[in-house]
Design a protein around this motif. Structure first.
Motif, PDB file in Angstrom:
ATOM      1  N   ASP A   4      -0.663 -29.293   7.287  1.00  0.00           N
ATOM      2  CA  ASP A   4      -1.665 -28.245   7.458  1.00  0.00           C
ATOM      3  C   ASP A   4      -3.023 -28.699   6.912  1.00  0.00           C
ATOM      4  O   ASP A   4      -4.072 -28.418   7.517  1.00  0.00           O
ATOM      5  N   ARG A  25      -4.054 -31.834   6.800  1.00  0.00           N
ATOM      6  CA  ARG A  25      -4.595 -32.834   7.731  1.00  0.00           C
ATOM      7  C   ARG A  25      -5.220 -32.167   8.945  1.00  0.00           C
ATOM      8  O   ARG A  25      -6.308 -32.550   9.391  1.00  0.00           O
ATOM      9  N   VAL A  26      -4.528 -31.180   9.492  1.00  0.00           N
ATOM     10  CA  VAL A  26      -5.006 -30.521  10.704  1.00  0.00           C
ATOM     11  C   VAL A  26      -6.346 -29.833  10.464  1.00  0.00           C
ATOM     12  O   VAL A  26      -7.239 -29.861  11.325  1.00  0.00           O
ATOM     13  N   ASN A  27      -6.508 -29.221   9.300  1.00  0.00           N
ATOM     14  CA  ASN A  27      -7.695 -28.426   9.019  1.00  0.00           C
ATOM     15  C   ASN A  27      -8.792 -29.190   8.297  1.00  0.00           C
ATOM     16  O   ASN A  27      -9.854 -28.622   8.010  1.00  0.00           O
ATOM     17  N   TYR A  83      -0.814 -36.005  12.948  1.00  0.00           N
ATOM     18  CA  TYR A  83      -1.617 -34.768  12.959  1.00  0.00           C
ATOM     19  C   TYR A  83      -2.922 -34.876  12.162  1.00  0.00           C
ATOM     20  O   TYR A  83      -3.533 -33.854  11.852  1.00  0.00           O
ATOM     21  N   HIS A 123      -6.763 -35.137  11.724  1.00  0.00           N
ATOM     22  CA  HIS A 123      -7.876 -34.667  12.551  1.00  0.00           C
ATOM     23  C   HIS A 123      -8.865 -35.826  12.689  1.00  0.00           C
ATOM     24  O   HIS A 123      -9.485 -36.245  11.708  1.00  0.00           O
ATOM     25  N   LEU A 134      -6.104 -34.404  17.417  1.00  0.00           N
ATOM     26  CA  LEU A 134      -5.086 -34.728  16.415  1.00  0.00           C
ATOM     27  C   LEU A 134      -4.400 -36.038  16.741  1.00  0.00           C
ATOM     28  O   LEU A 134      -3.983 -36.274  17.883  1.00  0.00           O
ATOM     29  N   ARG A 151      -1.557 -38.546  17.101  1.00  0.00           N
ATOM     30  CA  ARG A 151      -0.114 -38.425  17.357  1.00  0.00           C
ATOM     31  C   ARG A 151       0.488 -39.809  17.491  1.00  0.00           C
ATOM     32  O   ARG A 151      -0.089 -40.696  18.134  1.00  0.00           O
ATOM     33  N   LYS A 211      -8.674 -31.584  21.528  1.00  0.00           N
ATOM     34  CA  LYS A 211      -8.783 -30.145  21.323  1.00  0.00           C
ATOM     35  C   LYS A 211      -9.255 -29.474  22.610  1.00  0.00           C
ATOM     36  O   LYS A 211      -9.714 -30.135  23.554  1.00  0.00           O
ATOM     37  N   THR A 254      -1.345 -28.622  21.211  1.00  0.00           N
ATOM     38  CA  THR A 254      -0.409 -29.290  20.302  1.00  0.00           C
ATOM     39  C   THR A 254       0.444 -28.256  19.568  1.00  0.00           C
ATOM     40  O   THR A 254      -0.090 -27.303  18.991  1.00  0.00           O
ATOM     41  N   ILE A 287       2.684 -27.614  16.495  1.00  0.00           N
ATOM     42  CA  ILE A 287       3.035 -28.155  15.183  1.00  0.00           C
ATOM     43  C   ILE A 287       4.097 -27.252  14.594  1.00  0.00           C
ATOM     44  O   ILE A 287       3.806 -26.154  14.104  1.00  0.00           O
TER      45      ILE A 287
END
Length: 262
Positions: free
Chosen positions: A59, A61-63, A85, A87, A157, A159, A203, A216, A218
């Motif tokens: 979470d 990493r994603v944000n 994942y 960013h 992200l 992958r 995105k 994506t 998650i």
């Protein structure tokens, strides 16, 4: 009154207490079974905390703000546990004529992922999953008008590659049938240059209907708490069974003592 039934009950010998040897064996078995169930429960608790930590790290990493996509010097160090994942962001020119369609099932239905090579300034190539298209948009000509042509910046992200194919379905590069996003196989099929060992899920682009990015998923299966409760419950049941056997043995021994005294 059924005298025959009474006679049968009277003739039925009552079981005496078990020998100490048998009880010792039962106790050892009960201890081993209890220890095994308890150990499995404890292992699941550890897995639960590991999974919760993993979810929190992903979470983050994603944000996090988008960072430059890892370059060739970083490729050998990339790992699923620490890099999936992330960013990331990269700029380059899309090679639309070498796009690859990979079968997909999404919240928008069944169709295809559109994987397009992005040629970067250093000459390396990054596969970008530009998003999902339904079967009626499978042909590139149906969406070619909205393809980005100039130098483009892609944010999405990171992958890791999905080698081999999907469950019971192997990729078939010769016939351009793809069931997983296998970076190296796709790069080889399209004769691409040095390719990053990962791809980027782009995105969503509000100005573009198809491909539809930002899909994506998650999700991490987290049933460890249920498993832990199950194993601990079985351990308690084993204790309960051992207690019942012990109480029964005490009752039998007391009855035998009373009979001998009489």
């Amino acid at each position: 009154m059924d005298h025959h039934a009474m006679g049968a009950d009277a003739d039925t010998p009552r079981r005496g207490p078990r020998s100490k040897g048998v009880l010792a064996v039962l106790a050892i078995i009960a201890a081993l079974v209890f220890s095994g169930f308890a150990a499995l429960g404890t292992w699941q608790v550890k897995r639960l905390f590991w999974k919760l930590d993993l979810i929190e790290r992903v979470d983050q990493r994603v944000n996090a703000p988008a960072a430059p996509a890892p370059g060739p010097m970083q490729w050998p160090q990339l790992q699923t546990s620490t890099d999936e994942y992330r960013h990331v962001q990269a700029s380059g020119t899309f090679l639309h004529e070498r796009e690859t369609l990979v079968q997909a099932v999404t919240v928008l239905g069944s169709g295809f992922w559109v994987l397009t090579p992005l040629k970067l300034a250093d000459g390396t190539v990054l596969l970008v999953n530009r998003g999902f298209v339904p079967p009626e948009k499978q042909a590139r000509a149906s969406r070619q008008a909205t393809e980005p042509r100039a130098n483009t910046t892609v944010t999405g992200l990171l992958r890791m590659s999905e080698p081999g194919g999907a469950f019971l379905r192997n990729n078939d590069p010769a016939n351009q049938r793809w069931y997983s996003r296998d970076v190296q196989a796709i790069a080889a099929a399209h004769h691409l240059g040095p390719v990053a060992p990962y791809f980027v899920d782009a995105k969503a682009n509000p100005s573009q209907e198809w491909p539809a990015g930002g899909l994506t998923v998650i999700a991490f299966k987290n049933h460890h708490l249920v498993y832990a409760i199950t194993w601990y419950a079985l351990a308690l049941m084993t204790l309960g069974a051992a207690w019942y056997v012990r109480r029964d043995e005490q009752r039998l021994r007391q009855r035998q003592t009373d009979q001998n005294a009489g």
